[in-house]
Design a protein around this motif. Structure first.
Motif, mmCIF file in Angstrom:
data_model
loop_
_atom_site.group_PDB
_atom_site.id
_atom_site.type_symbol
_atom_site.label_atom_id
_atom_site.label_comp_id
_atom_site.label_asym_id
_atom_site.label_seq_id
_atom_site.Cartn_x
_atom_site.Cartn_y
_atom_site.Cartn_z
ATOM 1 N N THR A 54 -8.411 2.685 -2.099
ATOM 2 C CA THR A 54 -9.259 2.951 -0.937
ATOM 3 C C THR A 54 -9.654 1.651 -0.241
ATOM 4 N N ILE A 55 -10.001 0.651 -1.031
ATOM 5 C CA ILE A 55 -10.369 -0.659 -0.462
ATOM 6 C C ILE A 55 -9.168 -1.264 0.264
ATOM 7 N N ARG A 56 -7.986 -1.192 -0.352
ATOM 8 C CA ARG A 56 -6.791 -1.750 0.288
ATOM 9 C C ARG A 56 -6.437 -1.016 1.573
ATOM 10 N N VAL A 57 -6.609 0.300 1.595
ATOM 11 C CA VAL A 57 -6.326 1.063 2.815
ATOM 12 C C VAL A 57 -7.302 0.659 3.916
ATOM 13 N N ALA A 58 -8.573 0.457 3.566
ATOM 14 C CA ALA A 58 -9.564 0.030 4.559
ATOM 15 C C ALA A 58 -9.214 -1.354 5.100
ATOM 16 N N LEU A 59 -8.864 -2.280 4.214
ATOM 17 C CA LEU A 59 -8.463 -3.615 4.651
ATOM 18 C C LEU A 59 -7.180 -3.572 5.471
ATOM 19 N N LEU A 60 -6.289 -2.669 5.113
ATOM 20 C CA LEU A 60 -5.058 -2.505 5.879
ATOM 21 C C LEU A 60 -5.355 -2.028 7.294
ATOM 22 N N GLY A 61 -6.352 -1.152 7.439
ATOM 23 C CA GLY A 61 -6.761 -0.703 8.775
ATOM 24 C C GLY A 61 -7.265 -1.862 9.620
ATOM 25 N N VAL A 84 0.832 -1.210 0.000
ATOM 26 C CA VAL A 84 0.000 0.000 0.000
ATOM 27 C C VAL A 84 0.861 1.253 0.000
ATOM 28 N N VAL A 85 1.935 1.246 0.756
ATOM 29 C CA VAL A 85 2.824 2.413 0.799
ATOM 30 C C VAL A 85 3.446 2.652 -0.576
ATOM 31 N N GLY A 86 3.738 1.585 -1.310
ATOM 32 C CA GLY A 86 4.310 1.724 -2.649
ATOM 33 C C GLY A 86 3.339 2.317 -3.652
ATOM 34 N N ASP A 87 2.025 2.234 -3.381
ATOM 35 C CA ASP A 87 1.010 2.749 -4.305
ATOM 36 C C ASP A 87 0.360 4.038 -3.812
#
Length: 163
Positions: A60-67, A48-51
């Motif tokens: 947005t979906i990946r950031v939510a899942l990362l949370g 996620v940090v790379g993107d």
């Protein structure tokens, strides 16, 4: 004192002294589990940090899942560091974690399971109602001695209730 590294004599002494023996997850093993969890969680974090420069729907979906993943990692870290899940042996029976218990009157025996491959051995404690507790080696180092001790305690409990 870490009870999972002690012997039957120490367990008996603690049971007579305090009325219960608590087998927390041993610190070295908890730290190892924490390292594995954080390493596995680090892979999606790096992704996620790379993107960060692309902010589309999938980002947005990946950031939510990362949370969610981060919250789970924090919860697991707290549990590991506090020594959970714990095995507690007392006058009423055996409790694993905080929701699974087998009373001495329902104790049906124990079986040492040694799986093939990389899996660690564990002790299965069965009740007469079919409930099973799986005690991992992360709580008790010598599972064979632990099984013998539980059988001894069950016999003592049965003799007390029959007399």
């Amino acid at each position: 004192m870490v009870m999972g590294n002690q012997d039957i004599g120490a367990w008996d002494a603690e049971l007579h002294r305090s009325g219960r023996v608590v087998f927390a997850v041993r610190r070295a093993l908890a730290f190892g589990g924490l390292v594995v969890v954080l390493t596995l969680a680090g892979i999606p974090i790096v992704s996620v940090v790379g993107d960060l420069d692309t902010r589309d729907t999938w980002f947005t979906i990946r950031v939510a899942l990362l949370g969610v993943l981060l919250a789970v990692c924090i919860a697991l870290a707290v549990l590991f560091l506090l020594g959970h899940p714990r095995v507690t042996v007392n006058a009423t029976g055996i409790r694993f974690a905080w929701w699974r218990q087998i009373r001495w009157s329902e104790f049906g025996g124990s079986t040492l399971v040694t799986p093939s491959g990389l899996a660690a051995p564990y002790l299965t404690i069965t009740s007469t109602r079919g409930t099973k507790l799986h005690i991992p080696q992360t709580n008790v180092e010598d599972l064979g001695a632990f099984a013998a001790w539980l059988t001894k305690l069950h016999t003592q409990h049965r003799l007390k209730t029959n007399s």
